[in-house]
Every structure is written in C-alpha cells, then in structure tokens.
Design an enzyme around this catalytic site. Sequence first.
Site, mmCIF file in Angstrom:
data_model
loop_
_atom_site.group_PDB
_atom_site.id
_atom_site.type_symbol
_atom_site.label_atom_id
_atom_site.label_comp_id
_atom_site.label_asym_id
_atom_site.label_seq_id
_atom_site.Cartn_x
_atom_site.Cartn_y
_atom_site.Cartn_z
ATOM 1 N N GLY A 155 0.824 -1.204 0.000
ATOM 2 C CA GLY A 155 0.000 0.000 0.000
ATOM 3 C C GLY A 155 0.855 1.250 0.000
ATOM 4 O O GLY A 155 2.052 1.208 -0.311
ATOM 5 N N CYS A 156 0.255 2.363 0.352
ATOM 6 C CA CYS A 156 0.970 3.638 0.359
ATOM 7 C C CYS A 156 2.194 3.573 1.255
ATOM 8 O O CYS A 156 2.105 3.177 2.416
ATOM 9 C CB CYS A 156 0.027 4.737 0.847
ATOM 10 S SG CYS A 156 0.811 6.348 1.004
ATOM 11 N N PHE A 157 3.344 3.966 0.718
ATOM 12 C CA PHE A 157 4.569 3.860 1.516
ATOM 13 C C PHE A 157 4.588 4.809 2.704
ATOM 14 O O PHE A 157 5.364 4.633 3.632
ATOM 15 C CB PHE A 157 5.839 4.025 0.676
ATOM 16 C CG PHE A 157 5.846 5.141 -0.345
ATOM 17 C CD1 PHE A 157 5.166 6.336 -0.153
ATOM 18 C CD2 PHE A 157 6.571 4.985 -1.521
ATOM 19 C CE1 PHE A 157 5.190 7.344 -1.086
ATOM 20 C CE2 PHE A 157 6.608 6.002 -2.476
ATOM 21 C CZ PHE A 157 5.913 7.177 -2.257
ATOM 22 N N TRP A 158 3.727 5.821 2.699
ATOM 23 C CA TRP A 158 3.647 6.716 3.854
ATOM 24 C C TRP A 158 3.351 5.939 5.135
ATOM 25 O O TRP A 158 3.852 6.281 6.207
ATOM 26 C CB TRP A 158 2.538 7.748 3.656
ATOM 27 C CG TRP A 158 2.795 8.776 2.614
ATOM 28 C CD1 TRP A 158 3.964 9.011 1.937
ATOM 29 C CD2 TRP A 158 1.855 9.738 2.121
ATOM 30 N NE1 TRP A 158 3.807 10.048 1.053
ATOM 31 C CE2 TRP A 158 2.537 10.512 1.140
ATOM 32 C CE3 TRP A 158 0.526 10.013 2.405
ATOM 33 C CZ2 TRP A 158 1.908 11.555 0.448
ATOM 34 C CZ3 TRP A 158 -0.106 11.046 1.717
ATOM 35 C CH2 TRP A 158 0.576 11.812 0.755
#
Length: 278
Positions: free
Chosen positions: A106-109
């Site tokens: 998913g989003c690396f954030w």
Amino acid sequence: MKIRLNREETLNDLYNLVLNPGTREWERSLLTIAKNSLEEKANFDTLLAKLEAQLRPLALRGTLTPDVTDFYNKLTGNSATSPSFDLTKHYTNNVVHQDSAIFAGGCFWCMVEPFETLNGIVSVLSGYTGGEIAHPTYDQVINQSTGHVEAVEIIFDTRITHYEELLTLYWQLTDPTDAFGQFQDRGNQYRPIIFVRNDNQRALAEKSKQQLVDSGKYKQPIVTLIRPTTIFWPAENFHQQFYKKNPSKYKKIERARKQLMVYQQLHNKIQAKSSWFN
C-alpha cells in the site's frame, strides 16, 4: 510572507525543477518564467511573492508535485516540514552486520513508521520498484504507467533484529488477501509484494506465508506475491519520513487503515486482530 532564500540558491532550485522530469508542464511554465526573470535581475522579493501566490492554490490542496512542494515550503519559510532525507545514511557501510529488505504494502507513507520504530533498524527509505523504466516519478507511478509499486527498503542490523521479525510485522501491516491494493489505497501500484534478494530471504518469506495460510487467520486466499528484487528507486524527498513531516495528515490516513481493519474483522474476513492496529 517572509522570504528565506537568496537569489543564487533560488536560481539553482528553479533550474533543477525546470529540468526535473517529475515537474508538471504548467508548473514548469511558471518556474521557467520566474527563473528567466531572476536571471534578468528582476526584483527578488516581488518576483518570489508573485510565484508563491501562483502556486498557493494547489499547494493548499496538496496537489503540487513532490519536489515543487518542497520548493514551495522553502519559499514560504516552512522548510522544516520537508527536511532533506540523508540518503548516505541509508546505504550500508557495514556489510558484515547489515542486510536489506523490500516490502510493498500500500501507500509507503504508512509503511515507514512501524518499521522505523523496531529495534535494530538503520534506515527506511520510501521508493518505487518492480517496474519497467528508470527513475520513475510519483505521477508516473500513481498513473500506473510504469508497472512500479510503492515500497519501502529497510536497512537493518542483523545483530539486533532478523529478517523473520520484519516479515512478522509486514503481515500485521497489510491485507494479504487483497491483490488490487491495500485498504483505502486502490490500484496496481499498491499491490502487496515481498521482494526477496536471495534464496535465504525467499525461503523465509515462503515459510512465513505458508504459516499464515495454515493459521486460518484469513478466510480468503493469501495473494501476496513473493518476487526477486529489482532496482529500488528512491521516492522524492517530500515522501521520505512523511509521518514526521505531516503528522496530522498521517494520523488521518493511519486512522482510516485501522477503521478498515475493524470493518474486515466485523465481516469475518479476518479472524484475529493485528497487534500493530490495536
């Protein structure tokens, strides 16, 4: 507005942004006009105030490209929100006691903080991997035009932690039954993939995946892929350690992931709580 840049530094920033392939054409047009005007000795403060006003509407909506966002933060005196990530600390200089791992989920954030807070972690870098072109930009990746996924590369001290511990945390952070994204992050760029760098990592990843299957924790098939590593391209500076730079936005995203995990539990998709999301 308090300008905290000097002419030479600003010209250098503008020149690099104009050449940056990740800069959108309308951004490049504004930046080119500003650069040319500064080279022609236009009034420094007046010109930058005008440029700030032109960029402000999209900056407030968070839709500037990453590197232009960093420049805008410098322009407005908010450079503390986007400090430069020191890439030199990420690349191993202790090959005897350090190893690396790459995970897409998913989003690396949302993948950085959980790994950074583990004991024995040297560095966590957000980036793009598994794709078809060199030096991909964020816009290219989110438009799904390169085959890359968002991922994190983790450098860890093998005297303190082990690859198996990273795998355990990875399974807690992701939905391994979702082949088309992760939680609220939809698209091929958010597929869950474990990238393995050698036969040992592959064996450990396959073993941990099978253990998850055998545990009966999930009622749907485990679809997380295990693939050989490819070149890992660091993401733009704006994305590095996002949870520290933008804590309010990060907490909202993290909260949404937790809510979706609860939703899965209520609908019997997952039978046990993840320790990270407790």
